[in-house]
Design a protein around this motif. Sequence first.
Motif, PDB file in Angstrom:
ATOM      1  N   GLY A 296     -14.227   0.763  -8.186  1.00 32.80           N
ATOM      2  CA  GLY A 296     -13.141   0.026  -7.553  1.00 32.80           C
ATOM      3  C   GLY A 296     -11.824   0.657  -7.887  1.00 32.80           C
ATOM      4  N   ARG A 297     -10.742  -0.081  -7.644  1.00 37.11           N
ATOM      5  CA  ARG A 297      -9.424   0.483  -7.897  1.00 37.11           C
ATOM      6  C   ARG A 297      -8.443  -0.619  -8.240  1.00 37.11           C
ATOM      7  NH1 ARG A 297      -7.281  -1.356  -3.412  1.00 37.11           N
ATOM      8  NH2 ARG A 297      -8.217  -1.036  -1.386  1.00 37.11           N
ATOM      9  N   VAL A 298      -7.410  -0.253  -8.989  1.00 28.86           N
ATOM     10  CA  VAL A 298      -6.308  -1.164  -9.241  1.00 28.86           C
ATOM     11  C   VAL A 298      -5.426  -1.183  -8.012  1.00 28.86           C
ATOM     12  CG1 VAL A 298      -4.225  -1.551 -10.616  1.00 28.86           C
ATOM     13  CG2 VAL A 298      -6.313  -0.773 -11.725  1.00 28.86           C
ATOM     14  N   ILE A 299      -5.003  -2.367  -7.574  1.00 32.26           N
ATOM     15  CA  ILE A 299      -4.106  -2.457  -6.435  1.00 32.26           C
ATOM     16  C   ILE A 299      -2.817  -1.751  -6.774  1.00 32.26           C
ATOM     17  CG2 ILE A 299      -2.718  -4.039  -5.052  1.00 32.26           C
ATOM     18  CD1 ILE A 299      -4.866  -6.045  -5.310  1.00 32.26           C
ATOM     19  N   SER A 300      -2.334  -0.929  -5.876  1.00 31.80           N
ATOM     20  CA  SER A 300      -1.095  -0.198  -6.112  1.00 31.80           C
ATOM     21  C   SER A 300      -0.299  -0.099  -4.840  1.00 31.80           C
ATOM     22  CB  SER A 300      -1.404   1.208  -6.642  1.00 31.80           C
ATOM     23  OG  SER A 300      -0.229   1.968  -6.726  1.00 31.80           O
ATOM     24  N   SER A 301       1.017  -0.221  -4.952  1.00 36.83           N
ATOM     25  CA  SER A 301       1.893  -0.039  -3.797  1.00 36.83           C
ATOM     26  C   SER A 301       2.596   1.294  -3.847  1.00 36.83           C
ATOM     27  CB  SER A 301       2.924  -1.170  -3.746  1.00 36.83           C
ATOM     28  OG  SER A 301       3.731  -1.145  -4.891  1.00 36.83           O
TER      29      SER A 301
ATOM     30  N   SER B 274      -0.125  -6.986  -4.523  1.00 36.93           N
ATOM     31  CA  SER B 274       0.361  -5.898  -3.683  1.00 36.93           C
ATOM     32  C   SER B 274       1.878  -5.988  -3.556  1.00 36.93           C
ATOM     33  CB  SER B 274      -0.276  -5.970  -2.291  1.00 36.93           C
ATOM     34  OG  SER B 274       0.324  -6.990  -1.510  1.00 36.93           O
ATOM     35  N   ALA B 275       2.470  -5.038  -2.838  1.00 37.83           N
ATOM     36  CA  ALA B 275       3.915  -5.037  -2.607  1.00 37.83           C
ATOM     37  C   ALA B 275       4.283  -5.827  -1.360  1.00 37.83           C
ATOM     38  CB  ALA B 275       4.426  -3.600  -2.479  1.00 37.83           C
ATOM     39  N   ARG B 276       3.320  -6.417  -0.692  1.00 33.53           N
ATOM     40  CA  ARG B 276       3.600  -7.194   0.509  1.00 33.53           C
ATOM     41  C   ARG B 276       4.030  -8.611   0.143  1.00 33.53           C
ATOM     42  NH1 ARG B 276      -1.006  -4.419   1.404  1.00 33.53           N
ATOM     43  NH2 ARG B 276      -2.298  -6.239   0.977  1.00 33.53           N
ATOM     44  N   ALA B 277       5.143  -9.050   0.710  1.00 35.31           N
ATOM     45  CA  ALA B 277       5.660 -10.387   0.441  1.00 35.31           C
ATOM     46  C   ALA B 277       6.463 -10.838   1.647  1.00 35.31           C
ATOM     47  CB  ALA B 277       6.508 -10.398  -0.830  1.00 35.31           C
ATOM     48  N   ASN B 278       7.059 -12.042   1.573  1.00 35.08           N
ATOM     49  CA  ASN B 278       7.718 -12.631   2.728  1.00 35.08           C
ATOM     50  C   ASN B 278       9.153 -13.030   2.398  1.00 35.08           C
ATOM     51  OD1 ASN B 278       5.086 -12.773   4.099  1.00 35.08           O
ATOM     52  ND2 ASN B 278       4.688 -14.485   2.711  1.00 35.08           N
ATOM     53  N   LEU B 279      10.078 -12.611   3.243  1.00 37.23           N
ATOM     54  CA  LEU B 279      11.426 -13.156   3.199  1.00 37.23           C
ATOM     55  C   LEU B 279      11.399 -14.437   4.020  1.00 37.23           C
ATOM     56  CD1 LEU B 279      14.406 -12.778   2.331  1.00 37.23           C
ATOM     57  CD2 LEU B 279      14.781 -11.667   4.555  1.00 37.23           C
ATOM     58  N   ARG B 280      11.639 -15.558   3.361  1.00 33.86           N
ATOM     59  CA  ARG B 280      11.589 -16.863   4.041  1.00 33.86           C
ATOM     60  C   ARG B 280      12.959 -17.159   4.637  1.00 33.86           C
ATOM     61  NH1 ARG B 280       8.450 -21.526   1.130  1.00 33.86           N
ATOM     62  NH2 ARG B 280       6.782 -20.315   2.143  1.00 33.86           N
ATOM     63  N   VAL B 281      13.012 -17.289   5.956  1.00 34.00           N
ATOM     64  CA  VAL B 281      14.277 -17.468   6.673  1.00 34.00           C
ATOM     65  C   VAL B 281      14.308 -18.867   7.275  1.00 34.00           C
ATOM     66  CG1 VAL B 281      15.763 -16.616   8.522  1.00 34.00           C
ATOM     67  CG2 VAL B 281      14.386 -15.002   7.187  1.00 34.00           C
ATOM     68  N   VAL B 282      15.371 -19.622   6.960  1.00 40.00           N
ATOM     69  CA  VAL B 282      15.611 -20.930   7.567  1.00 40.00           C
ATOM     70  C   VAL B 282      16.790 -20.785   8.522  1.00 40.00           C
ATOM     71  CG1 VAL B 282      16.076 -23.374   7.173  1.00 40.00           C
ATOM     72  CG2 VAL B 282      14.851 -22.044   5.433  1.00 40.00           C
TER      73      VAL B 282
END
Length: 278
Positions: free
Chosen positions: A3-8, A52-60
Amino acid sequence: MPGRVISSALAAVLLAAMPVGCSTESEMRGDPTGPPLDVSLSWSQHRVDEGSARANLRVVNHGGQDLPVTAIGVDSPGYGRYVEDHDSVVPPGQTIDLRMTLPEPVCDADPVPAYGIVRSGDRIAKERLDPQGQDFLKSLWRRRCNQLSVTNVADLSWDWGDYEAVGTGRRSYLPGALVVQRVPGTDTPLRVVGMQGSVLFRLEPQARPTLGPDDQRVEVPVRLRWGRCDAHAIGESSQTFLWKVDVKVGDAPPVRITTTVEDAAKAPLLGYLRDACS
């Protein structure tokens, strides 16, 4: 299959290259332009993106009209200033999480205060993240920096051999190993001090060998056992192969990082789970 370590790291390299279509730094410098955007910003992350490096900018969108978003980004001492093109619409009064990939962190800088960036046509807003968003971004920064403190010294991977189980049914286990391979040019000692599987899998380390300054590779023997067998858990699991490993690097306190397995290993591991639960 290891397997592998998650990396961005690969994503960061690609982002640093700034391919055609991404917003340039000069386009996003300076004060917001045009009529102000009536927005508030925070930060979030889907469970499947953990590690991971994936994330969300939450916009109101507090305005009275649709907000076409053409770029989003972050401005933080712990990440620098980064934006990427985006194409979505936030309706009036609505909150939408806009997915992006964070750049590599600056681990010797505090990540807060952090700001989100939203562009809509020729209008640009840079707004301080709300307190929850500040805390969440800081936790993402800390997790990634913890991971880098490990992967800068050694690569971690999972090896389950030929996937032959020992025993049958719910008394069975799958023998394997967490392989710790030193990064060339390093000599910092490293030791795996704990690990945690997921809802569906339990990990039981059988020893805690240290990767010494002169060692190039050590294997941590592991037994993989079933965790839950009910259909609800199996059907709803979103982090089946996101496993935690606690690692002590040098004299620093242990840090927890997230690992996963190669795609080719997932079917055989689920096959073991099916046989163990039958």
